[in-house]
Write a protein that holds these residues in place. Sequence first.
Motif, PDB file in Angstrom:
ATOM      1  N   ILE A  10       0.621  -1.131   0.080  1.00  0.00           N
ATOM      2  CA  ILE A  10       0.183   0.212   0.028  1.00  0.00           C
ATOM      3  C   ILE A  10       0.845   1.272   0.072  1.00  0.00           C
ATOM      4  CG2 ILE A  10      -1.654   1.461   1.420  1.00  0.00           C
ATOM      5  CD1 ILE A  10      -3.027  -1.355   2.228  1.00  0.00           C
ATOM      6  N   LYS A  11       1.947   1.124   0.852  1.00  0.00           N
ATOM      7  CA  LYS A  11       2.718   2.350   1.083  1.00  0.00           C
ATOM      8  C   LYS A  11       3.509   2.644  -0.347  1.00  0.00           C
ATOM      9  CE  LYS A  11       6.766   2.013   3.177  1.00  0.00           C
ATOM     10  NZ  LYS A  11       7.844   2.134   4.297  1.00  0.00           N
ATOM     11  N   SER A  12       3.988   1.612  -1.145  1.00  0.00           N
ATOM     12  CA  SER A  12       4.653   1.886  -2.519  1.00  0.00           C
ATOM     13  C   SER A  12       3.653   2.133  -3.414  1.00  0.00           C
ATOM     14  CB  SER A  12       5.187   0.266  -2.945  1.00  0.00           C
ATOM     15  OG  SER A  12       6.258  -0.036  -1.858  1.00  0.00           O
ATOM     16  N   PHE A  13       2.485   1.656  -3.503  1.00  0.00           N
ATOM     17  CA  PHE A  13       1.315   2.446  -4.389  1.00  0.00           C
ATOM     18  C   PHE A  13       1.194   3.772  -4.180  1.00  0.00           C
ATOM     19  CE2 PHE A  13      -3.066   2.988  -5.357  1.00  0.00           C
ATOM     20  CZ  PHE A  13      -2.916   2.580  -6.889  1.00  0.00           C
ATOM     21  N   ALA A  14       1.172   4.245  -2.698  1.00  0.00           N
ATOM     22  CA  ALA A  14       0.780   5.520  -2.715  1.00  0.00           C
ATOM     23  C   ALA A  14       1.919   6.456  -2.912  1.00  0.00           C
ATOM     24  CB  ALA A  14       0.698   5.712  -0.916  1.00  0.00           C
ATOM     25  N   VAL A  15       3.126   5.944  -2.929  1.00  0.00           N
ATOM     26  CA  VAL A  15       4.280   6.681  -3.183  1.00  0.00           C
ATOM     27  C   VAL A  15       4.384   6.542  -4.844  1.00  0.00           C
ATOM     28  CG1 VAL A  15       6.965   6.636  -3.397  1.00  0.00           C
ATOM     29  CG2 VAL A  15       5.806   6.203  -1.102  1.00  0.00           C
ATOM     30  N   ALA A  16       4.011   5.721  -5.428  1.00  0.00           N
ATOM     31  CA  ALA A  16       3.816   5.998  -6.856  1.00  0.00           C
ATOM     32  C   ALA A  16       2.847   6.875  -7.252  1.00  0.00           C
ATOM     33  CB  ALA A  16       3.550   4.377  -7.597  1.00  0.00           C
ATOM     34  N   ILE A  17       1.630   6.736  -6.829  1.00  0.00           N
ATOM     35  CA  ILE A  17       0.529   7.835  -7.090  1.00  0.00           C
ATOM     36  C   ILE A  17       1.078   9.065  -6.822  1.00  0.00           C
ATOM     37  CG2 ILE A  17      -1.747   8.512  -6.436  1.00  0.00           C
ATOM     38  CD1 ILE A  17      -1.724   5.999  -8.093  1.00  0.00           C
ATOM     39  N   VAL A  18       1.619   9.549  -5.868  1.00  0.00           N
ATOM     40  CA  VAL A  18       2.054  10.737  -5.461  1.00  0.00           C
ATOM     41  C   VAL A  18       2.935  11.311  -6.375  1.00  0.00           C
ATOM     42  CG1 VAL A  18       3.350  12.081  -3.739  1.00  0.00           C
ATOM     43  CG2 VAL A  18       1.545  10.741  -2.966  1.00  0.00           C
ATOM     44  N   LEU A  19       4.001  10.434  -6.870  1.00  0.00           N
ATOM     45  CA  LEU A  19       4.978  10.771  -7.847  1.00  0.00           C
ATOM     46  C   LEU A  19       4.429  11.003  -9.246  1.00  0.00           C
ATOM     47  CD1 LEU A  19       8.069   8.294  -6.893  1.00  0.00           C
ATOM     48  CD2 LEU A  19       7.952  10.727  -6.563  1.00  0.00           C
ATOM     49  N   ALA A  20       3.448  10.237  -9.540  1.00  0.00           N
ATOM     50  CA  ALA A  20       2.712  10.487 -10.775  1.00  0.00           C
ATOM     51  C   ALA A  20       2.311  11.638 -10.924  1.00  0.00           C
ATOM     52  CB  ALA A  20       1.947   9.068 -10.974  1.00  0.00           C
ATOM     53  N   LEU A  21       1.450  12.312  -9.839  1.00  0.00           N
ATOM     54  CA  LEU A  21       0.793  13.417  -9.750  1.00  0.00           C
ATOM     55  C   LEU A  21       1.781  14.524  -9.729  1.00  0.00           C
ATOM     56  CD1 LEU A  21      -1.797  12.596  -6.960  1.00  0.00           C
ATOM     57  CD2 LEU A  21      -2.232  12.984  -9.413  1.00  0.00           C
ATOM     58  N   ILE A  22       2.817  14.446  -8.950  1.00  0.00           N
ATOM     59  CA  ILE A  22       3.961  15.393  -9.263  1.00  0.00           C
ATOM     60  C   ILE A  22       4.315  15.718 -10.338  1.00  0.00           C
ATOM     61  CG2 ILE A  22       6.283  16.095  -8.187  1.00  0.00           C
ATOM     62  CD1 ILE A  22       5.613  14.854  -5.780  1.00  0.00           C
ATOM     63  N   ILE A  23       4.765  14.333 -11.371  1.00  0.00           N
ATOM     64  CA  ILE A  23       5.309  14.355 -12.663  1.00  0.00           C
ATOM     65  C   ILE A  23       4.244  15.107 -13.763  1.00  0.00           C
ATOM     66  CG2 ILE A  23       5.762  13.029 -14.650  1.00  0.00           C
ATOM     67  CD1 ILE A  23       7.103  11.166 -12.487  1.00  0.00           C
ATOM     68  N   ARG A  24       2.838  14.949 -13.202  1.00  0.00           N
ATOM     69  CA  ARG A  24       1.998  15.158 -14.270  1.00  0.00           C
ATOM     70  C   ARG A  24       1.492  16.868 -14.065  1.00  0.00           C
ATOM     71  NH1 ARG A  24      -3.498  16.183 -14.534  1.00  0.00           N
ATOM     72  NH2 ARG A  24      -4.663  15.384 -16.419  1.00  0.00           N
ATOM     73  N   THR A  25       1.859  16.997 -12.912  1.00  0.00           N
ATOM     74  CA  THR A  25       1.459  18.492 -12.377  1.00  0.00           C
ATOM     75  C   THR A  25       2.604  19.429 -12.822  1.00  0.00           C
ATOM     76  OG1 THR A  25       0.190  17.656 -10.589  1.00  0.00           O
ATOM     77  CG2 THR A  25       0.738  20.117 -10.665  1.00  0.00           C
ATOM     78  N   PHE A  26       3.858  19.208 -12.734  1.00  0.00           N
ATOM     79  CA  PHE A  26       4.750  20.031 -12.855  1.00  0.00           C
ATOM     80  C   PHE A  26       5.974  19.767 -13.813  1.00  0.00           C
ATOM     81  CE2 PHE A  26       3.576  20.164  -8.291  1.00  0.00           C
ATOM     82  CZ  PHE A  26       3.303  21.395  -8.044  1.00  0.00           C
ATOM     83  N   ILE A  27       6.038  18.590 -14.402  1.00  0.00           N
ATOM     84  CA  ILE A  27       7.168  18.307 -15.375  1.00  0.00           C
ATOM     85  C   ILE A  27       6.509  17.849 -16.777  1.00  0.00           C
ATOM     86  CG2 ILE A  27       9.153  16.534 -15.798  1.00  0.00           C
ATOM     87  CD1 ILE A  27       9.305  16.253 -12.838  1.00  0.00           C
ATOM     88  N   VAL A  28       5.667  16.602 -16.984  1.00  0.00           N
ATOM     89  CA  VAL A  28       5.426  16.485 -18.122  1.00  0.00           C
ATOM     90  C   VAL A  28       3.875  16.003 -18.140  1.00  0.00           C
ATOM     91  CG1 VAL A  28       6.132  14.106 -17.942  1.00  0.00           C
ATOM     92  CG2 VAL A  28       6.154  14.993 -20.287  1.00  0.00           C
ATOM     93  N   GLN A  29       3.080  16.046 -19.187  1.00  0.00           N
ATOM     94  CA  GLN A  29       1.754  15.444 -19.265  1.00  0.00           C
ATOM     95  C   GLN A  29       1.488  15.026 -20.603  1.00  0.00           C
ATOM     96  OE1 GLN A  29      -0.944  18.370 -17.796  1.00  0.00           O
ATOM     97  NE2 GLN A  29      -3.027  17.278 -18.276  1.00  0.00           N
ATOM     98  N   SER A  30       0.666  13.873 -20.651  1.00  0.00           N
ATOM     99  CA  SER A  30       0.345  13.508 -22.028  1.00  0.00           C
ATOM    100  C   SER A  30      -0.898  13.766 -22.508  1.00  0.00           C
ATOM    101  CB  SER A  30       0.283  11.712 -21.883  1.00  0.00           C
ATOM    102  OG  SER A  30      -0.607  11.447 -21.077  1.00  0.00           O
ATOM    103  N   PHE A  31      -1.110  13.946 -23.982  1.00  0.00           N
ATOM    104  CA  PHE A  31      -2.294  14.343 -24.376  1.00  0.00           C
ATOM    105  C   PHE A  31      -2.419  13.595 -25.703  1.00  0.00           C
ATOM    106  CE2 PHE A  31      -1.018  18.188 -21.909  1.00  0.00           C
ATOM    107  CZ  PHE A  31      -2.306  18.650 -21.077  1.00  0.00           C
ATOM    108  N   HIS A  32      -3.852  13.479 -26.274  1.00  0.00           N
ATOM    109  CA  HIS A  32      -4.135  12.771 -27.468  1.00  0.00           C
ATOM    110  C   HIS A  32      -4.799  13.790 -28.314  1.00  0.00           C
ATOM    111  CE1 HIS A  32      -7.813  10.894 -29.648  1.00  0.00           C
ATOM    112  NE2 HIS A  32      -6.445  10.197 -30.152  1.00  0.00           N
ATOM    113  N   ILE A  33      -4.483  13.808 -29.626  1.00  0.00           N
ATOM    114  CA  ILE A  33      -4.708  14.547 -30.563  1.00  0.00           C
ATOM    115  C   ILE A  33      -5.903  14.026 -31.406  1.00  0.00           C
ATOM    116  CG2 ILE A  33      -3.975  15.833 -32.918  1.00  0.00           C
ATOM    117  CD1 ILE A  33      -2.436  16.315 -30.217  1.00  0.00           C
ATOM    118  N   PRO A  34      -7.347  14.751 -31.196  1.00  0.00           N
ATOM    119  CA  PRO A  34      -8.459  14.134 -31.562  1.00  0.00           C
ATOM    120  C   PRO A  34      -8.713  14.687 -33.107  1.00  0.00           C
ATOM    121  CG  PRO A  34      -8.678  16.174 -30.162  1.00  0.00           C
ATOM    122  CD  PRO A  34      -7.526  15.901 -30.117  1.00  0.00           C
ATOM    123  N   SER A  35      -8.118  15.882 -33.222  1.00  0.00           N
ATOM    124  CA  SER A  35      -8.621  16.508 -34.601  1.00  0.00           C
ATOM    125  C   SER A  35      -7.465  16.669 -35.766  1.00  0.00           C
ATOM    126  CB  SER A  35      -9.403  17.857 -34.453  1.00  0.00           C
ATOM    127  OG  SER A  35      -8.303  18.705 -34.238  1.00  0.00           O
ATOM    128  N   GLY A  36      -7.700  17.217 -36.747  1.00  0.00           N
ATOM    129  CA  GLY A  36      -6.734  17.507 -37.762  1.00  0.00           C
ATOM    130  C   GLY A  36      -6.345  18.849 -37.999  1.00  0.00           C
TER     131      GLY A  36
END
Length: 214
Positions: A10-36
């Motif tokens: 549970i602790k490892s999972f929580a740390v992974a979630i926190v790190l993922a949120l930090i990366i998404r918020t401050f470093i890099v974020q993924s997006f999908h291109i829906p139009s031309g």
Amino acid sequence: MEENKLYENIKSFAVAIVLALIIRTFIVQSFHIPSGSMEPTLQIGDFILVDKVTYHFRKPQRGDVVVFHFPLNQEVYYIKRIMAVPGDKIQVINGKVYINGKSLKYSPAGVYSYIENGVKYTGELFHEEVPVKKGVFKDHLILKTGTAGDNTSVFTVPPGEYFMMGDNRNNSYDSRFWGFVKRDKIVGIARIIFFSWDSNHFRPRLSRIGKIIH
């Protein structure tokens, strides 16, 4: 022992979630291109990574491909190319972009087709050179499939705002139609295509995976 193992998981999972949120918020974020609207630079079905760090160290520049909150609906993300920065005057005349009274340079680059919502679009490609700063230009491809948006009035970009255009010039809903984007609404600069799915042929576009966005 089992309780300790469960706690560690549970602790490892929580740390992974926190790190993922930090990366998404401050470093890099993924997006999908829906139009031309950014064809041929970005194709429908491309998945991209957006760098959220660079603009902490430099200002957005002409030629950058950026993701931002759509001014008319802040919950929607758009992706376009910055064509004019604060203080610039920009106008489109007969399909050519003029920045501060000077036309950008254009050269033919062939014919291009794509399919969107079952409709095939075919047009001409051109190299367009955007001035990034004095003596430095950025070359990218634009697509011309008609005349929509080919003539505009002169726009003067206010302080702290930017003028956006899609590379698919006649099929892009951009600053020509709804105005400027404030600096604090820019999420970041598009860097790389990490996956691409061709929904017309139900297969990945392997040649686009890892492609740097210019």
